[in-house]
Design a protein around this motif. Structure first.
Motif, PDB file in Angstrom:
ATOM      1  N   LEU A 112     -14.509 -45.825   7.644  1.00  0.00           N
ATOM      2  CA  LEU A 112     -15.129 -44.925   8.607  1.00  0.00           C
ATOM      3  C   LEU A 112     -15.456 -45.658   9.908  1.00  0.00           C
ATOM      4  O   LEU A 112     -15.233 -45.135  11.010  1.00  0.00           O
ATOM      5  N   LYS A 113     -15.948 -46.888   9.796  1.00  0.00           N
ATOM      6  CA  LYS A 113     -16.262 -47.677  10.986  1.00  0.00           C
ATOM      7  C   LYS A 113     -14.989 -47.943  11.803  1.00  0.00           C
ATOM      8  O   LYS A 113     -14.992 -47.799  13.041  1.00  0.00           O
ATOM      9  N   LEU A 114     -13.908 -48.299  11.146  1.00  0.00           N
ATOM     10  CA  LEU A 114     -12.650 -48.578  11.835  1.00  0.00           C
ATOM     11  C   LEU A 114     -12.062 -47.300  12.445  1.00  0.00           C
ATOM     12  O   LEU A 114     -11.476 -47.335  13.537  1.00  0.00           O
ATOM     13  N   ALA A 115     -12.211 -46.167  11.732  1.00  0.00           N
ATOM     14  CA  ALA A 115     -11.691 -44.901  12.249  1.00  0.00           C
ATOM     15  C   ALA A 115     -12.440 -44.488  13.512  1.00  0.00           C
ATOM     16  O   ALA A 115     -11.844 -43.988  14.475  1.00  0.00           O
ATOM     17  N   ARG A 116     -13.746 -44.684  13.520  1.00  0.00           N
ATOM     18  CA  ARG A 116     -14.527 -44.338  14.713  1.00  0.00           C
ATOM     19  C   ARG A 116     -14.156 -45.230  15.899  1.00  0.00           C
ATOM     20  O   ARG A 116     -14.123 -44.767  17.045  1.00  0.00           O
ATOM     21  N   LYS A 117     -13.876 -46.510  15.633  1.00  0.00           N
ATOM     22  CA  LYS A 117     -13.435 -47.399  16.719  1.00  0.00           C
ATOM     23  C   LYS A 117     -12.090 -46.942  17.265  1.00  0.00           C
ATOM     24  O   LYS A 117     -11.871 -46.910  18.481  1.00  0.00           O
ATOM     25  N   ALA A 118     -11.168 -46.554  16.358  1.00  0.00           N
ATOM     26  CA  ALA A 118      -9.870 -46.059  16.803  1.00  0.00           C
ATOM     27  C   ALA A 118     -10.026 -44.801  17.639  1.00  0.00           C
ATOM     28  O   ALA A 118      -9.328 -44.606  18.638  1.00  0.00           O
ATOM     29  N   GLN A 119     -10.957 -43.941  17.247  1.00  0.00           N
ATOM     30  CA  GLN A 119     -11.216 -42.719  18.015  1.00  0.00           C
ATOM     31  C   GLN A 119     -11.725 -43.047  19.412  1.00  0.00           C
ATOM     32  O   GLN A 119     -11.299 -42.435  20.405  1.00  0.00           O
ATOM     33  N   SER A 120     -12.625 -44.038  19.494  1.00  0.00           N
ATOM     34  CA  SER A 120     -13.134 -44.435  20.813  1.00  0.00           C
ATOM     35  C   SER A 120     -12.054 -45.084  21.672  1.00  0.00           C
ATOM     36  O   SER A 120     -12.114 -45.049  22.904  1.00  0.00           O
ATOM     37  N   ASP A 121     -11.044 -45.688  21.025  1.00  0.00           N
ATOM     38  CA  ASP A 121      -9.912 -46.286  21.753  1.00  0.00           C
ATOM     39  C   ASP A 121      -8.827 -45.259  22.071  1.00  0.00           C
ATOM     40  O   ASP A 121      -7.744 -45.619  22.544  1.00  0.00           O
ATOM     41  N   LYS A 122      -9.098 -43.988  21.772  1.00  0.00           N
ATOM     42  CA  LYS A 122      -8.186 -42.869  22.055  1.00  0.00           C
ATOM     43  C   LYS A 122      -6.895 -42.922  21.229  1.00  0.00           C
ATOM     44  O   LYS A 122      -5.842 -42.441  21.672  1.00  0.00           O
ATOM     45  N   LEU A 123      -6.955 -43.496  20.033  1.00  0.00           N
ATOM     46  CA  LEU A 123      -5.772 -43.531  19.182  1.00  0.00           C
ATOM     47  C   LEU A 123      -5.676 -42.230  18.384  1.00  0.00           C
ATOM     48  O   LEU A 123      -6.697 -41.658  17.994  1.00  0.00           O
ATOM     49  N   ASP A 124      -4.444 -41.766  18.129  1.00  0.00           N
ATOM     50  CA  ASP A 124      -4.291 -40.636  17.219  1.00  0.00           C
ATOM     51  C   ASP A 124      -4.190 -41.174  15.787  1.00  0.00           C
ATOM     52  O   ASP A 124      -4.089 -42.384  15.560  1.00  0.00           O
ATOM     53  N   GLY A 125      -4.220 -40.265  14.828  1.00  0.00           N
ATOM     54  CA  GLY A 125      -4.248 -40.687  13.433  1.00  0.00           C
ATOM     55  C   GLY A 125      -3.029 -41.484  13.029  1.00  0.00           C
ATOM     56  O   GLY A 125      -3.144 -42.507  12.338  1.00  0.00           O
ATOM     57  N   LYS A 126      -1.847 -41.065  13.448  1.00  0.00           N
ATOM     58  CA  LYS A 126      -0.615 -41.753  13.065  1.00  0.00           C
ATOM     59  C   LYS A 126      -0.596 -43.171  13.610  1.00  0.00           C
ATOM     60  O   LYS A 126      -0.242 -44.121  12.896  1.00  0.00           O
ATOM     61  N   THR A 127      -0.989 -43.327  14.888  1.00  0.00           N
ATOM     62  CA  THR A 127      -0.991 -44.654  15.497  1.00  0.00           C
ATOM     63  C   THR A 127      -2.012 -45.559  14.817  1.00  0.00           C
ATOM     64  O   THR A 127      -1.754 -46.749  14.573  1.00  0.00           O
ATOM     65  N   TRP A 128      -3.172 -44.987  14.480  1.00  0.00           N
ATOM     66  CA  TRP A 128      -4.200 -45.797  13.814  1.00  0.00           C
ATOM     67  C   TRP A 128      -3.702 -46.322  12.470  1.00  0.00           C
ATOM     68  O   TRP A 128      -3.900 -47.481  12.126  1.00  0.00           O
ATOM     69  N   VAL A 129      -3.026 -45.468  11.701  1.00  0.00           N
ATOM     70  CA  VAL A 129      -2.488 -45.903  10.413  1.00  0.00           C
ATOM     71  C   VAL A 129      -1.484 -47.027  10.612  1.00  0.00           C
ATOM     72  O   VAL A 129      -1.465 -48.017   9.856  1.00  0.00           O
ATOM     73  N   GLN A 130      -0.634 -46.919  11.631  1.00  0.00           N
ATOM     74  CA  GLN A 130       0.344 -47.975  11.898  1.00  0.00           C
ATOM     75  C   GLN A 130      -0.339 -49.291  12.271  1.00  0.00           C
ATOM     76  O   GLN A 130       0.064 -50.366  11.799  1.00  0.00           O
ATOM     77  N   VAL A 131      -1.413 -49.198  13.053  1.00  0.00           N
ATOM     78  CA  VAL A 131      -2.165 -50.396  13.434  1.00  0.00           C
ATOM     79  C   VAL A 131      -2.799 -51.037  12.199  1.00  0.00           C
ATOM     80  O   VAL A 131      -2.731 -52.257  12.007  1.00  0.00           O
ATOM     81  N   MET A 132      -3.390 -50.209  11.334  1.00  0.00           N
ATOM     82  CA  MET A 132      -4.026 -50.718  10.125  1.00  0.00           C
ATOM     83  C   MET A 132      -2.999 -51.330   9.164  1.00  0.00           C
ATOM     84  O   MET A 132      -3.264 -52.355   8.533  1.00  0.00           O
ATOM     85  N   ARG A 133      -1.827 -50.719   9.082  1.00  0.00           N
ATOM     86  CA  ARG A 133      -0.788 -51.247   8.215  1.00  0.00           C
ATOM     87  C   ARG A 133      -0.327 -52.604   8.711  1.00  0.00           C
ATOM     88  O   ARG A 133      -0.091 -53.532   7.918  1.00  0.00           O
ATOM     89  N   LYS A 134      -0.212 -52.752  10.043  1.00  0.00           N
ATOM     90  CA  LYS A 134       0.219 -54.031  10.626  1.00  0.00           C
ATOM     91  C   LYS A 134      -0.836 -55.117  10.352  1.00  0.00           C
ATOM     92  O   LYS A 134      -0.515 -56.241   9.986  1.00  0.00           O
ATOM     93  N   LYS A 135      -2.111 -54.725  10.497  1.00  0.00           N
ATOM     94  CA  LYS A 135      -3.178 -55.708  10.248  1.00  0.00           C
ATOM     95  C   LYS A 135      -3.203 -56.140   8.777  1.00  0.00           C
ATOM     96  O   LYS A 135      -3.416 -57.306   8.470  1.00  0.00           O
TER      97      LYS A 135
END
Length: 265
Positions: free
Chosen positions: A239-262
């Motif tokens: 939830l903390k990471l999702a809220r940060k992604a939201q503040s960075d203006k990421l959409d859900g698909k992009t956030w998942v790709q970023v998390m998968r890369k990490k």
């Protein structure tokens, strides 16, 4: 006192509010309706005022579109007690088309209420069922309200609520949470034994699927030997990471790709 075989229109019949069967799958009713239109093999059983003693499924099937317009029925004015009617309904429902587990519980519970001092063994003898099966079904009465609600919603069956019923009330919600998170019946039994022996080792699973409401939404947490505490920690961090992604203006698909890369780094 007499019983007569006759035919009556559909609007003559009235469902018995005490019948343990409360619903039936629409596909099942359609098949039964088609069969009734061809030939009704078994008559209904009703009181002179139309209250159904036996035959709720057949009447409900005919009521789908009003066919057949008449149903054969045995009308009896024999003075049956509520307990005798309950036995007839339980026997026919349990031996023809299976009741839902929670409906089985309601029917058995109501019969015991109508027969003070009777036991599950007594009921089993009356309706020709295995006493151990009825003991498990009736164990739901020893469960706390959230467990009973989950049973009513079809989220657990008799073997699972029986395992939960054997631990103190204060431990039952934790076992329910484990079941809803994916624990098997064997894991529940194992946890129950540990709780009864004073060993509170936590149930651990490799996958927890958490339903979220009636729209089919769910969250799945997967890993190795996950406890409920582990799942809470993971969900809080997510939830903390999702809220940060939201503040960075990421959409859900992009956030998942970023998390998968990490995760792969």
């Amino acid at each position: 006192m007499a019983s007569i075989l006759t035919s009556k229109p559909l609007d003559f019949y009235k469902p018995d509010p005490g019948n343990p069967r409360k619903s039936a799958p629409i596909e099942e009713l359609r098949e039964l309706r088609d069969s009734l239109v061809k030939k009704q093999l078994i008559p209904l059983l009703a009181k002179p005022d139309g209250i159904l003693i036996d035959g709720w499924r057949r009447w409900s099937a005919a009521m789908l579109d009003g066919k057949p317009e008449l149903l054969d029925v045995i009308i009896t004015d024999e003075p049956l007690t509520p307990a005798q009617i309950k036995e007839i309904q339980l026997v026919t429902a349990l031996h023809r088309a299976d009741l839902k587990p929670y409906e089985q519980y309601l029917g058995c519970r109501d019969w015991l209420a109508l027969n003070p001092g009777s036991t599950a063994k007594d009921l089993a003898a009356r309706i020709d069922r295995d006493p151990s099966t009825l003991v498990r079904i009736l164990a739901l009465s020893r469960c706390v309200q959230p467990v009973q609600q989950a049973a009513a919603e079809g989220k657990l069956g008799p073997s699972e609520w029986y395992a939960i019923s054997k631990v103190p009330d204060t431990e039952q919600q934790a076992m329910l949470a484990a079941k809803l998170a994916g624990a098997s019946r064997d894991q529940l039994e194992q946890q129950g034994r540990k709780l009864r022996n004073g060993d509170t080792e936590t149930i651990k699973v490799n996958r927890l699927k958490i339903p979220l409401g009636p729209q089919g939404r769910s969250v799945t947490v997967a890993g190795t030997n996950l406890s409920l505490d582990d799942a809470i920690e993971i969900l809080q961090e997510t939830l903390k990471l999702a809220r940060k992604a939201q503040s960075d203006k990421l959409d859900g698909k992009t956030w998942v790709q970023v998390m998968r890369k990490k995760a792969g780094d």
